[in-house]
Motif scaffolding. Structure first.
Motif, PDB file in Angstrom:
ATOM      1  N   SER A  40      17.317  79.241  22.823  1.00 50.62           N
ATOM      2  CA  SER A  40      18.653  79.792  23.040  1.00 50.62           C
ATOM      3  C   SER A  40      19.361  80.057  21.716  1.00 50.62           C
ATOM      4  O   SER A  40      19.037  79.467  20.682  1.00 50.62           O
ATOM      5  N   TYR A  88      20.820  82.115  26.549  1.00 55.29           N
ATOM      6  CA  TYR A  88      20.151  80.874  26.916  1.00 55.29           C
ATOM      7  C   TYR A  88      18.743  81.195  27.412  1.00 55.29           C
ATOM      8  O   TYR A  88      18.570  82.021  28.315  1.00 55.29           O
ATOM      9  N   ASN A 128      20.009  71.173  29.823  1.00 53.80           N
ATOM     10  CA  ASN A 128      20.929  70.317  29.076  1.00 53.80           C
ATOM     11  C   ASN A 128      21.670  69.351  29.997  1.00 53.80           C
ATOM     12  O   ASN A 128      22.016  68.226  29.609  1.00 53.80           O
ATOM     13  N   PRO A 182      22.203  76.806  30.309  1.00 51.60           N
ATOM     14  CA  PRO A 182      21.064  75.917  30.013  1.00 51.60           C
ATOM     15  C   PRO A 182      21.028  74.728  30.959  1.00 51.60           C
ATOM     16  O   PRO A 182      21.473  73.623  30.628  1.00 51.60           O
ATOM     17  N   PRO A 210      23.144  79.749  21.390  1.00 52.91           N
ATOM     18  CA  PRO A 210      24.384  79.462  22.128  1.00 52.91           C
ATOM     19  C   PRO A 210      25.588  80.284  21.662  1.00 52.91           C
ATOM     20  O   PRO A 210      26.429  80.658  22.491  1.00 52.91           O
ATOM     21  N   ASP A 221      13.311  75.284  23.965  1.00 48.67           N
ATOM     22  CA  ASP A 221      14.598  75.967  24.079  1.00 48.67           C
ATOM     23  C   ASP A 221      14.711  76.981  22.934  1.00 48.67           C
ATOM     24  O   ASP A 221      14.678  76.611  21.760  1.00 48.67           O
TER      25      ASP A 221
END
Length: 451
Positions: free
Chosen positions: A318, A325, A296, A293, A320, A316
């Motif tokens: 994602s 991602y 970030n 990412p 994690p 986003d």
């Protein structure tokens, strides 16, 4: 009479499946006819090639699904019409000139107040708001260019249409159903964008379908006609000539696809007006998969908006814990149509360049982290009406107060565009399905008593 069921449900999207489940659990016999070769309607989850609340919340718990909270920790990216970009803290507004920010706040607060005021949706205000576009309604407040561009982001992000294409009433009704404009746009707790489903949204439809008796759902079975034989009997004929008979029919398809079905007797003028006028914009969901990412590292949460396009907004998406991602981008209205005209390689380059600008890392960085992308096929889906997320009306269609979900004899109309709550969302689809099933069950019960 054994071949006559209590209800036929046309469409196995969320609203149709919910109606089917409620009827089944009340002891009623049902058949579900679905044109596609799968259930889920416009929810269609796709696995990565690398393997990597509410009624909705109730199903997440029932099917042991994994909800994922929307990431809102960090900065939001903003792109102006001239391509200049900056970031600002989540929960605040872009760092425009004070007069521009004040104008955005004024317009937001006016839309919020109007959407929460019951008088907005009653005559004579209702007729007045439906006679003008959302753009004209915004202009009438005397706000500046940045405010109008912000309203365009809102409208495109909700419908894929520009504010000049949608009636002010239609958009405010959407806001009302989400408990206000602010909540409709919010990615935090209680907001419309708060939760995602790790297993994919289609998993809810698949789960509901497994709660129905085997053989109930007929896939790859498009409906060609619905004929009322008597006040209490309907015949539904499919495109391959099969016929099914039922006492009631629940229709769970998007407004623009009603033209695929011949109704006998024909639908009344007001219903025809709605199904003819209600239309999709251009709304493309394009998911970009990344190794890491990169946003970030810039202190960004992945949320972004653009006055320029082709990306209207992104977030986003994602997971994690699974090393997954992703940024899901939405390409809307005119810029989205222009993007669709490009070849695949050009599409990818345009998106990666814009993401590089939005998050301040540049094209080369984004390209080095890029793995692949997935584009939703809504614009190619006949049974969705060639669009998404849901159809809305231009000025002059819904002001008289007649509801597009009003039942007609033994026909009941459900779908996410036909609900007063969470219109356009999965929650709205489920609530609409429950409403349609309740109406049908009440009428069936009355007829049973008469027998």
């Amino acid at each position: 009479m054994a071949d006559i069921v209590d209800a036929i449900i046309v469409g196995a999207g969320l609203s149709g499946l919910q109606a089917a489940l409620d009827l089944h659990e009340s002891g009623r016999s049902i058949i579900v006819l679905e044109a596609r070769d799968r259930v889920g309607g416009k929810t269609n989850s796709t696995e990565r090639e690398d393997g990597k609340g509410s009624h909705v919340w109730g199903y997440c718990e029932r099917f042991n699904l994994t909800p994922v909270k929307q990431n809102i920790k960090g900065l939001v990216a903003s792109e102006d019409a001239d391509g200049s970009c900056h970031m600002f803290p989540f929960g605040e507004l872009p760092k425009f000139e004070k007069s521009d920010v004040d104008g955005i706040v004024k317009l937001r607060d006016m839309a919020e107040a109007a959407s929460l005021n019951p008088e907005t949706f009653q005559k004579p205000k209702r007729d007045e708001l439906d006679s003008i576009s959302l753009e004209q309604w915004c202009r009438d407040f005397g706000v500046g260019t940045k405010s109008l561009l912000t309203a365009r982001v809102w409208c495109r992000g909700t419908l894929g249409q520009d504010p000049c294409e949608v009636s002010a009433l239609a958009y405010l009704e959407i806001c009302r159903g989400a408990m206000g404009l602010v909540n409709l746009r919010h990615d935090g707790k209680h907001g419309a964008q708060y939760l995602r489903v790790q297993e994919g949204t289609q998993s809810i439809s698949i789960g509901i379908s497994k709660l129905l008796p085997a053989g109930t759902i007929k896939l790859s079975t498009p409906v060609a006609s619905i004929t009322q034989q008597t006040p209490k009997l309907y015949t539904v004929t499919t495109s391959n000539g099969d016929t099914f008979k039922a006492r009631k029919v629940i229709i769970s398809i998007p407004g623009p696809t009603y033209k695929n079905i011949i109704f006998d007797p024909p639908l009344p003028q007001q219903k025809l007006l709605y199904t003819t006028a209600a239309r999709y914009g251009t709304f493309v969901k394009h998911i970009c998969l990344f190794k890491m990412p990169f946003w970030n590292r810039q202190g960004a949460c992945g949320l972004a908006q653009s006055f320029r396009g082709p990306i209207n907004h992104c977030r986003d998406t994602s997971v994690p814990d699974r090393g997954n991602y992703a940024l899901t981008t939405f390409l809307c209205a005119g810029p989205g149509r222009k993007w669709l005209s490009l070849i695949k390689e050009e599409r990818t380059e345009v998106i990666l360049k814009q993401l590089g600008s939005l998050f301040g890392v540049g094209y080369e960085t984004v390209k080095s982290e890029f793995i692949d992308s997935i584009t939703a096929k809504w614009t190619e889906d006949r049974w969705a009406g060639w669009g998404c997320p849901f159809a809305a009306t231009p000025p002059g269609v819904i002001g008289d107060g007649w509801k597009a979900n009003q039942k007609l004899g033994g026909l009941y109309f459900v779908g996410t565009e036909l609900t007063d709550e969470w219109r356009g969302y999965m929650e709205g689809a489920l609530r609409s399905g429950k409403r349609g099933a309740a109406l049908a069950m009440a009428d069936l019960q009355t007829e049973d008593v008469r027998l």
